[in-house]
Write an enzyme that holds these catalytic residues in place. Structure first.
Site, PDB file in Angstrom:
ATOM      1  N   ASP A  13       0.854  -1.176   0.000  1.00 39.58           N
ATOM      2  CA  ASP A  13       0.000   0.000   0.000  1.00 39.58           C
ATOM      3  C   ASP A  13       0.899   1.238   0.000  1.00 39.58           C
ATOM      4  OD1 ASP A  13      -2.462   1.379   0.149  1.00 39.58           O
ATOM      5  OD2 ASP A  13      -2.205   1.655   2.299  1.00 39.58           O
ATOM      6  N   ASP A  15      -0.266   5.021   1.032  1.00 36.14           N
ATOM      7  CA  ASP A  15      -0.512   5.889   2.186  1.00 36.14           C
ATOM      8  C   ASP A  15      -0.487   5.083   3.478  1.00 36.14           C
ATOM      9  OD1 ASP A  15      -0.974   8.399   0.805  1.00 36.14           O
ATOM     10  OD2 ASP A  15      -2.786   7.453   0.030  1.00 36.14           O
TER      11      ASP A  15
END
Length: 259
Positions: A13, A15
């Protein structure tokens, strides 16, 4: 339990893992550098459908993270791939930013509000009452309802922002129709990403900061999962879920030596 095979490809991922509120997480640059030097397939994923991979490449480069465009996978790309497989060369009424509209154009979709095959809801900071009203009426008239991701809120320096999932709930309330969410935790996004880089789930790992999207998606796609504590999920929240990651680490810096 059978021992897992060595990790040959990585999905992470963005963020909360590589960056937090526009600032790189310590160790993120070393992790990306090690990945690129290793030659192993990898993808940086995001449920945010606002930006194109080229946009995200530039945003990451500005904070010192050199991620090639081909190694960025968004919920907009996954949604476009899903629609191309389901109904090639179809039509859609799209609510979102360039990340979504560009992805739809690239698969040969025509964007229209005249009897579209789909209403596709993505992320934007300028949801308009007029656009939402049009989407509701099109869905009531038979358009299929697709949303890029189920995230209910997104982060900002000022606090939480309503995101795609919250706006989708508004449309569902008005139409009685639930959308099909393509992004995490739907393992479809993960499997499509793995296919894009020629990787296999049994030799792949997913790194994320959220139990309810990243870890769940990785788990359901059959991958090894790593939860980092630099984002949304706090240590005391892990046991509230009926599933667990393969491993919990403080940050991405703890995974550099595994690449």
């Amino acid at each position: 339990m059978a021992e897992r095979k060595p990790i040959e490809s990585w999905l992470t991922d963005m963020d909360g893992v590589l960056m937090h509120e526009g600032i790189p997480v310590p160790g993120a640059d070393s992790f990306i550098k090690r990945l690129r030097e290793s030659g192993k397939p990898f993808l940086v994923l995001t449920n945010n459908s606002m930006y194109t991979p080229r946009d995200l490449h530039a945003r990451l480069a500005r904070i010192g993270l050199d991620v090639p465009v081909r190694n960025i996978w968004t919920s907009a790309l996954a949604t476009a791939q899903f629609l191309a497989d389901q109904r090639p060369n179809g039509t859609a009424y799209a609510i979102g930013e360039a990340g979504l509209t560009t992805a739809l154009h690239d698969i040969g979709y025509v964007l229209t509000d005249a009897d579209p095959d789909y209403v596709v809801l993505g992320e934007t900071r300028t949801y308009s009452f007029e656009a939402l009203t049009k989407a509701i009426r099109l869905i009531n008239n038979g358009a299929r309802f697709i949303a890029t991701n189920p995230d209910e809120t997104g982060p900002s320096a000022e606090g939480a922002l309503p995101a795609t999932g919250s706006v989708a709930a508004l449309i569902t309330k008005a139409t009685g129709r639930d959308p099909y969410f393509v992004g995490k935790p739907n393992p479809l996004m993960m499997r499509a990403g793995l296919n894009a880089i020629g990787a296999h789930s049994e030799t792949s790992a997913m790194i994320g900061d959220r139990m309810d999207t990243d870890v769940l998606a990785g788990l359901e796609a059959g991958m090894e999962t790593f939860l980092v504590l630099t984002g949304l999920t706090r240590p005391e929240e892990i046991d509230l879920h009926p599933f667990r990651p393969s491993r919990v680490v403080d940050s991405i810096a703890d995974l550099v030596e595994l690449v």
